[in-house]
Design an enzyme around this catalytic site. Structure first.
Site, PDB file in Angstrom:
ATOM      1  N   CYS A  12       2.447 -11.280   1.590  1.00 48.71           N
ATOM      2  CA  CYS A  12       3.013 -11.288   0.243  1.00 48.71           C
ATOM      3  C   CYS A  12       3.879 -12.543   0.121  1.00 48.71           C
ATOM      4  CB  CYS A  12       3.861 -10.032   0.018  1.00 48.71           C
ATOM      5  SG  CYS A  12       5.295  -9.968   1.101  1.00 48.71           S
ATOM      6  N   CYS A  95      13.914 -12.048   0.584  1.00 49.97           N
ATOM      7  CA  CYS A  95      12.971 -12.156  -0.525  1.00 49.97           C
ATOM      8  C   CYS A  95      13.740 -12.094  -1.847  1.00 49.97           C
ATOM      9  CB  CYS A  95      11.959 -11.016  -0.458  1.00 49.97           C
ATOM     10  SG  CYS A  95      10.875 -11.011  -1.878  1.00 49.97           S
ATOM     11  N   HIS A 123      15.374   2.193   6.666  1.00 46.18           N
ATOM     12  CA  HIS A 123      14.740   0.868   6.564  1.00 46.18           C
ATOM     13  C   HIS A 123      15.808  -0.216   6.435  1.00 46.18           C
ATOM     14  CE1 HIS A 123      12.238  -2.401   5.102  1.00 46.18           C
ATOM     15  NE2 HIS A 123      11.188  -1.716   5.527  1.00 46.18           N
ATOM     16  N   GLU A 125      15.900  -2.911   4.809  1.00 43.97           N
ATOM     17  CA  GLU A 125      16.138  -3.369   3.421  1.00 43.97           C
ATOM     18  C   GLU A 125      17.130  -2.427   2.731  1.00 43.97           C
ATOM     19  OE1 GLU A 125      12.689  -3.725   0.781  1.00 43.97           O
ATOM     20  OE2 GLU A 125      14.025  -3.252  -0.879  1.00 43.97           O
ATOM     21  N   THR A 161      12.150  -2.053  -2.608  1.00 40.96           N
ATOM     22  CA  THR A 161      11.087  -2.809  -3.287  1.00 40.96           C
ATOM     23  C   THR A 161       9.684  -2.266  -3.032  1.00 40.96           C
ATOM     24  OG1 THR A 161      11.090  -4.331  -1.426  1.00 40.96           O
ATOM     25  CG2 THR A 161      12.329  -5.013  -3.372  1.00 40.96           C
ATOM     26  N   ASN A 226       4.030  -0.830   5.671  1.00 38.98           N
ATOM     27  CA  ASN A 226       3.125  -1.009   4.525  1.00 38.98           C
ATOM     28  C   ASN A 226       1.666  -1.024   4.965  1.00 38.98           C
ATOM     29  OD1 ASN A 226       1.958  -3.948   4.192  1.00 38.98           O
ATOM     30  ND2 ASN A 226       4.014  -4.207   5.009  1.00 38.98           N
TER      31      ASN A 226
HETATM   32 FE1  F3S Z   1       6.994  -9.006  -0.073  1.00 43.53          FE
HETATM   33 FE2  F3S Z   1       9.245  -9.479  -1.247  1.00 43.53          FE
HETATM   34 FE3  F3S Z   1       7.601  -7.784  -2.256  1.00 43.53          FE
HETATM   35  S1  F3S Z   1       8.921  -9.366   0.919  1.00 43.53           S
HETATM   36  S2  F3S Z   1       6.512  -6.905  -0.531  1.00 43.53           S
HETATM   37  S3  F3S Z   1       7.240  -9.965  -2.068  1.00 43.53           S
HETATM   38  S4  F3S Z   1       9.771  -7.555  -2.108  1.00 43.53           S
END
Ligand code: F3S
Length: 300
Positions: A12, A95, A123, A125, A161, A226
């Site tokens: 991603c 991110c 997690h 995050e 997220t 994921n």
């Molecule tokens: Fe990747 Fe950022 Fe989304 S790390 S899964 S683009 S929140």
């Protein structure tokens, strides 16, 4: 056998950016470069980064000097403060979507809201986001927990997220119901969907592809939540599904009799691994085909 790749698969935006920033930090600095925990949940990539001198440490105490690269998951403000105190250089690869959730959490707390984070409390995050509220945010994994929350009058809801949208919406629905019930908090509810669409897109593409093929291969670290989720979604479709980390784990018998195989990969799987797997799947399918033809020939 035809191999079809999911319309959306692999790295991603946030993970790609974190790796690029780490490599850039390596190119621009001569001292130690490290991350707190692995930069991404893919052991092959982590090994490659280690070969380039990007180390993984588990505790800042192990770092007396050098550059700390913050992972895409982000960290609590205390970690940034500790790094500063130690005199470390910091490259923040959080991110931007995670950063937005952290900033919302901080701002809502400052404005007097109870922040509710929908996500997995273990997690990194989520731990980071909670850190930006001074530890005051409430974390709920789903609607049942939301129904039991002790709430203050003003509530702001945000999401990890990678949360599934339906779980987030179910939590919001519970909080709204509590809002309209007389005398029950919250009396003000603000909702911020901080869900990143990369995850939902990959999951939808995997679901659609799994429904069309004879067998699915999902590539990504066994520790990658994921990737495991993608494999679970593919299995739900009833299509035989195999989760692997590298091409050498593929087995020819998986493809015996298959006309179309599907391929998808988690957000922390690099293109070179996906390509290697695709090549190997085609080779194995050809071998399986030849073996079947030989078996037919012997029975003549
Ligand atoms: Fe990747 Fe950022 Fe989304 S790390 S899964 S683009 S929140």
């Amino acid at each position: 056998m035809e191999v079809k790749r999911a319309a959306s698969a692999g790295f991603c935006f946030g993970v790609k950016r974190a790796i690029e920033l780490a490599l850039q930090a390596r190119a621009e600095n001569t001292g130690r470069i490290f991350t707190l925990g692995p930069l991404i949940h893919n052991p092959q990539v982590v090994r490659l980064l280690a070969e380039k001198g990007i180390e993984v440490i588990q505790d800042l105490a192990a770092a007396a000097e050098g550059t700390l690269v913050i992972r895409s998951h982000g960290v609590e403000p205390e970690v940034l403060a500790a790094a500063q105190e130690l005199g470390l250089k910091v490259v923040d690869a959080t991110c931007p979507f995670v950063k937005r959730a952290q900033e919302l959490a901080r701002d809502l707390t400052e404005q007097g809201y109870t922040v509710v984070v929908v996500g997995d409390r273990e997690h990194p995050e989520v731990r980071g986001i909670v850190g930006w509220t001074g530890g005051r945010a409430q974390v709920v994994e789903g609607p049942e927990e939301a129904a039991r929350l002790p709430l203050l009058p003003r509530v702001g809801v945000i999401a990890q997220t990678t949360q599934p949208l339906d779980n987030f919406e179910a939590v919001v629905a519970v909080l709204r119901r509590r809002l309209v019930k007389e005398g029950e908090a919250p009396s003000e509810l603000r909702v911020f969907s901080t869900i990143c669409h990369a995850t939902a897109e990959r999951q939808q593409a995997a679901r659609e592809l799994a429904a069309q093929v004879d067998v699915m291969v999902v590539v990504g670290g066994y520790d990658s939540a994921n990737t495991r989720k993608l494999a679970a979604i593919c299995r739900e479709s009833g299509t035989p599904t195999y989760h692997i980390e590298t091409a050498d784990q593929l087995k020819s018998e998986w493809f015996a009799g298959a006309r179309v195989a599907g391929l998808t990969a988690g957000a922390s799987t690099p293109d070179w691994i996906i390509e290697e797997v695709e090549r190997r799947m085609k080779e194995l399918a050809e071998n399986a085909q030849e073996e079947m033809q030989m078996a037919d020939f012997r029975t003549l």
